[in-house]
Design a protein around this motif. Structure first.
Motif, short mmCIF file in Angstrom:
data_model
loop_
_atom_site.label_atom_id
_atom_site.label_comp_id
_atom_site.label_asym_id
_atom_site.label_seq_id
_atom_site.Cartn_x
_atom_site.Cartn_y
_atom_site.Cartn_z
N UNK A 69 57.49 48.44 71.16
CA UNK A 69 58.44 49.52 70.96
C UNK A 69 59.70 49.33 71.79
N UNK A 70 59.52 48.93 73.05
CA UNK A 70 60.66 48.69 73.92
C UNK A 70 61.53 47.54 73.42
N UNK A 71 60.88 46.57 72.77
CA UNK A 71 61.60 45.43 72.21
C UNK A 71 62.23 45.76 70.85
N UNK A 72 61.97 46.98 70.37
CA UNK A 72 62.44 47.42 69.04
C UNK A 72 61.99 46.44 67.96
N UNK A 92 42.46 52.80 61.81
CA UNK A 92 43.52 53.72 61.36
C UNK A 92 44.25 54.33 62.56
N UNK A 93 43.51 54.63 63.61
CA UNK A 93 44.13 55.17 64.82
C UNK A 93 45.06 54.14 65.45
N UNK A 94 44.62 52.89 65.48
CA UNK A 94 45.45 51.82 66.04
C UNK A 94 46.73 51.63 65.21
N UNK A 95 46.59 51.72 63.90
CA UNK A 95 47.77 51.62 63.03
C UNK A 95 48.74 52.74 63.34
N UNK A 96 48.22 53.95 63.50
CA UNK A 96 49.06 55.11 63.78
C UNK A 96 49.83 54.94 65.09
N UNK A 97 49.17 54.41 66.11
CA UNK A 97 49.81 54.17 67.40
C UNK A 97 50.95 53.15 67.24
N UNK A 98 50.67 52.10 66.46
CA UNK A 98 51.70 51.08 66.23
C UNK A 98 52.88 51.64 65.45
N UNK A 99 52.60 52.45 64.44
CA UNK A 99 53.68 53.00 63.63
C UNK A 99 54.54 53.96 64.43
N UNK A 103 58.76 51.88 64.24
CA UNK A 103 59.02 52.54 62.97
C UNK A 103 59.41 51.59 61.87
N UNK A 104 60.07 50.48 62.22
CA UNK A 104 60.57 49.56 61.20
C UNK A 104 59.71 48.31 61.03
N UNK A 105 58.59 48.25 61.73
CA UNK A 105 57.71 47.08 61.61
C UNK A 105 56.93 47.13 60.31
N UNK A 106 56.50 45.97 59.84
CA UNK A 106 55.61 45.85 58.70
C UNK A 106 54.19 45.68 59.22
N UNK A 125 46.70 54.13 54.92
CA UNK A 125 48.03 54.34 54.35
C UNK A 125 48.74 55.50 55.05
N UNK A 126 48.01 56.60 55.25
CA UNK A 126 48.61 57.76 55.91
C UNK A 126 48.99 57.46 57.36
N UNK A 127 48.29 56.51 57.97
CA UNK A 127 48.57 56.16 59.36
C UNK A 127 49.80 55.27 59.50
N UNK A 128 50.23 54.68 58.39
CA UNK A 128 51.45 53.87 58.44
C UNK A 128 51.28 52.42 58.04
N UNK A 129 50.15 52.06 57.43
CA UNK A 129 49.96 50.68 56.98
C UNK A 129 50.95 50.34 55.87
#
Length: 292
Positions: A69-72, A92-99, A103-106, A125-129
């Motif tokens: 996140x700090x590295x954007x 799913x929780x890990x995905x949510x933390x990453x998202x 915000x702009x990562x794939x 999907x709801x978590x941001x995958x």
């Protein structure tokens, strides 16, 4: 084709790897070790091979993601290139933390699809995958058939890449880690994109050379001791990159590897080029690269 390859490699020679430019475009995170399959082209669940076992501590995972996140970070965050990530009920929780931090990562889930049920798909999907990349190795591709009968919405299906695969495929030797696979007597005189584009972090925080290093033999750094940026710019990475730019894989686990050097998900335009070069240089012929 040769000129296209050489021009691509030449651009790497002039890169200045630092936290502010030429950062890795892809990071692979081992949230949990292990797989529920035993494919002939993979070291998982093989007699005589004791792979490291464990789950990534949640606080360690948060540290990694916070640094991203700090590295954007805007590149790919992948789960599952070495293991079956969906065996971890925290995925799913890990995905949510990453998202939340990136915000702009794939965010990509690589999976055999065996554990995918409608609710898990919904949670991911709801978590941001961004993408669920399914490699279906079942005899009649029953995993894909099951997903197709779930009546997912068109919007949900846009998050899928469904690949019909075969258990009899000839893939790479996983840097010499697949039993009875072809191991070069001398290192292939070949380039490899990975140390220029990607990082792989094990469940215990080791930055390994790539996701083919199932035994964690080639540790480039430790995220519990250094930041991702510090590891990416360290002397060991620099030495490896210089060697690969000279088509020299000696001295690292790369010397046992028969991977052709390109990942089709990052460099689709170079896919056919690398196939031609690989087939000229090596005894093991391939017809489709970028496989996991």
């Amino acid at each position: 084709m040769i000129n296209k390859l050489m021009n691509h490699i030449e651009r790497y020679k002039h890169r200045n790897f630092n936290p502010h430019s030429n950062l890795f475009r892809m990071i692979e995170l081992q949230n949990q070790t292990g797989c529920n399959y035993s494919c002939p082209f993979c070291p998982q669940n093989k007699d005589g091979i004791k792979l490291p076992q464990g789950s990534m501590d949640k606080e360690l995972y948060k540290k990694i993601i916070e640094e991203l996140g700090e590295l954007r970070f805007k590149g790919q965050i992948r789960f599952g290139p070495m293991d079956e990530s969906t065996l971890d009920n925290r995925l799913a929780e890990f995905v949510s933390i990453a998202r939340e931090q990136c915000l702009q990562a794939t965010i990509v889930i690589l999976t055999n699809g065996s554990k995918l049920e409608r609710q898990l798909i919904r949670n991911l999907i709801d978590s941001g995958t961004s993408l669920i990349y399914v490699s279906d190795y079942t005899p009649n591709h029953g995993i894909i058939s099951k997903i197709n009968t779930m009546q997912l919405s068109k919007q949900d299906l846009q998050h899928f890449s469904l690949r019909r695969r075969s258990i009899s495929e000839t893939l790479t030797n996983r840097a010499g880690n697949v039993p009875e696979s072809n191991i070069p007597r001398t290192p292939y005189p070949a380039f490899c994109f990975y140390p220029f584009e990607g990082m792989a972090i094990t469940y215990n925080g080791k930055a390994i050379i790539c996701c083919q290093d199932y035994l964690f033999k080639e540790v480039m750094g430790d995220v519990q001791q250094n930041t991702l940026a510090e590891i990416w710019c360290n002397n060991k990475y620099s030495r490896l990159r210089k060697q690969l730019l000279n088509f020299n894989r000696a001295g690292f686990i790369c010397q046992k590897c028969d991977f052709n050097g390109v990942n089709v998900m990052l460099h689709p335009s170079l896919d056919k080029v690398y196939i031609v070069i690989h087939n000229l240089l090596t005894p093991v012929k391939i017809y489709y690269s970028g496989r996991f």
